[in-house]
Scaffold this motif. Structure first.
Motif, PDB file in Angstrom:
ATOM      1  N   ASP A   4      47.400 -35.175 -56.396  1.00  0.00           N
ATOM      2  CA  ASP A   4      47.640 -35.895 -57.659  1.00  0.00           C
ATOM      3  C   ASP A   4      47.465 -35.012 -58.893  1.00  0.00           C
ATOM      4  N   ALA A   5      47.237 -33.724 -58.686  1.00  0.00           N
ATOM      5  CA  ALA A   5      47.062 -32.810 -59.824  1.00  0.00           C
ATOM      6  C   ALA A   5      48.409 -32.557 -60.501  1.00  0.00           C
ATOM      7  N   SER A   6      48.362 -32.382 -61.812  1.00  0.00           N
ATOM      8  CA  SER A   6      49.571 -32.042 -62.568  1.00  0.00           C
ATOM      9  C   SER A   6      50.015 -30.626 -62.192  1.00  0.00           C
ATOM     10  N   VAL A   7      51.229 -30.292 -62.547  1.00  0.00           N
ATOM     11  CA  VAL A   7      51.728 -28.939 -62.298  1.00  0.00           C
ATOM     12  C   VAL A   7      50.855 -27.906 -63.012  1.00  0.00           C
ATOM     13  N   TYR A   8      50.305 -28.282 -64.162  1.00  0.00           N
ATOM     14  CA  TYR A   8      49.428 -27.379 -64.909  1.00  0.00           C
ATOM     15  C   TYR A   8      48.167 -27.070 -64.102  1.00  0.00           C
ATOM     16  N   LEU A   9      47.545 -28.119 -63.572  1.00  0.00           N
ATOM     17  CA  LEU A   9      46.333 -27.922 -62.778  1.00  0.00           C
ATOM     18  C   LEU A   9      46.640 -27.214 -61.466  1.00  0.00           C
ATOM     19  N   LYS A  10      47.797 -27.494 -60.893  1.00  0.00           N
ATOM     20  CA  LYS A  10      48.177 -26.777 -59.668  1.00  0.00           C
ATOM     21  C   LYS A  10      48.319 -25.285 -59.945  1.00  0.00           C
ATOM     22  N   PRO A  61      58.584 -25.985 -70.801  1.00  0.00           N
ATOM     23  CA  PRO A  61      58.693 -25.805 -72.247  1.00  0.00           C
ATOM     24  C   PRO A  61      57.504 -26.304 -73.086  1.00  0.00           C
ATOM     25  N   SER A  62      56.450 -26.784 -72.469  1.00  0.00           N
ATOM     26  CA  SER A  62      55.358 -27.387 -73.244  1.00  0.00           C
ATOM     27  C   SER A  62      54.359 -26.358 -73.776  1.00  0.00           C
ATOM     28  N   LYS A  63      53.586 -26.781 -74.757  1.00  0.00           N
ATOM     29  CA  LYS A  63      52.524 -25.918 -75.298  1.00  0.00           C
ATOM     30  C   LYS A  63      51.442 -25.670 -74.253  1.00  0.00           C
ATOM     31  N   SER A  64      51.184 -26.654 -73.399  1.00  0.00           N
ATOM     32  CA  SER A  64      50.196 -26.469 -72.327  1.00  0.00           C
ATOM     33  C   SER A  64      50.655 -25.381 -71.371  1.00  0.00           C
ATOM     34  N   ALA A  65      51.939 -25.392 -71.019  1.00  0.00           N
ATOM     35  CA  ALA A  65      52.478 -24.359 -70.136  1.00  0.00           C
ATOM     36  C   ALA A  65      52.403 -22.995 -70.816  1.00  0.00           C
ATOM     37  N   ALA A  66      52.702 -22.955 -72.109  1.00  0.00           N
ATOM     38  CA  ALA A  66      52.631 -21.681 -72.844  1.00  0.00           C
ATOM     39  C   ALA A  66      51.198 -21.149 -72.847  1.00  0.00           C
TER      40      ALA A  66
END
Length: 94
Positions: free
Chosen positions: A18-24, A45-50
Motif C-alpha cells: 500500500d506504499a506510494s510510489v514515492y515510498l517505494k 512530474p511532482s515536487k515530491s518526485a523532484a
C-alpha cells in the motif's frame, strides 16, 4: 503507516503493497538499490518526485544534478546527512 512501521518493512523482501510510489522508491534506496529507486521516480512530474530525485543524485555525489532537482522541488540542498534527509522524506510522504 508511520515511520517505524516503514523502517521495519525494510527487513521484508518487497516494499509495503500500500506504499506510494514515492515510498517505494525510498524503500528501494534504503535496500541499496539506487537504480530501482531512480527508475521509479525519474519521470514523475511532482515536487515530491523532484525532491527524491534530488536526494538520489546527492547520494550519488552528483551535486550539480542534485541542485537542479532541489530547485525543481522548491528546496535547497540540505547540510545534514543523507540518512537525516531520507528520514525527512519518509516522514513528509507518509
Amino acid at each position: 503507516m508511520d515511520i517505524t512501521t516503514f523502517q521495519n518493512s525494510l527487513s521484508e523482501k518487497a516494499p509495503p503493497a500500500d506504499a506510494s510510489v514515492y515510498l517505494k522508491a525510498l524503500w528501494h534506496d534504503a535496500q541499496g538499490n539506487w537504480q530501482k529507486a531512480h527508475e521509479l521516480i525519474q519521470d514523475l512530474p511532482s515536487k515530491s518526485a523532484a525532491w527524491i530525485h534530488a536526494y538520489l543524485h546527492r547520494k550519488e555525489g552528483d551535486n550539480w544534478n542534485a541542485d537542479y532537482w532541489y530547485t525543481s522541488a522548491g528546496k535547497k540542498r540540505p547540510a545534514g546527512s543523507l540518512q537525516e534527509e531520507w528520514e525527512q522524506l519518509v516522514k513528509a510522504l507518509l
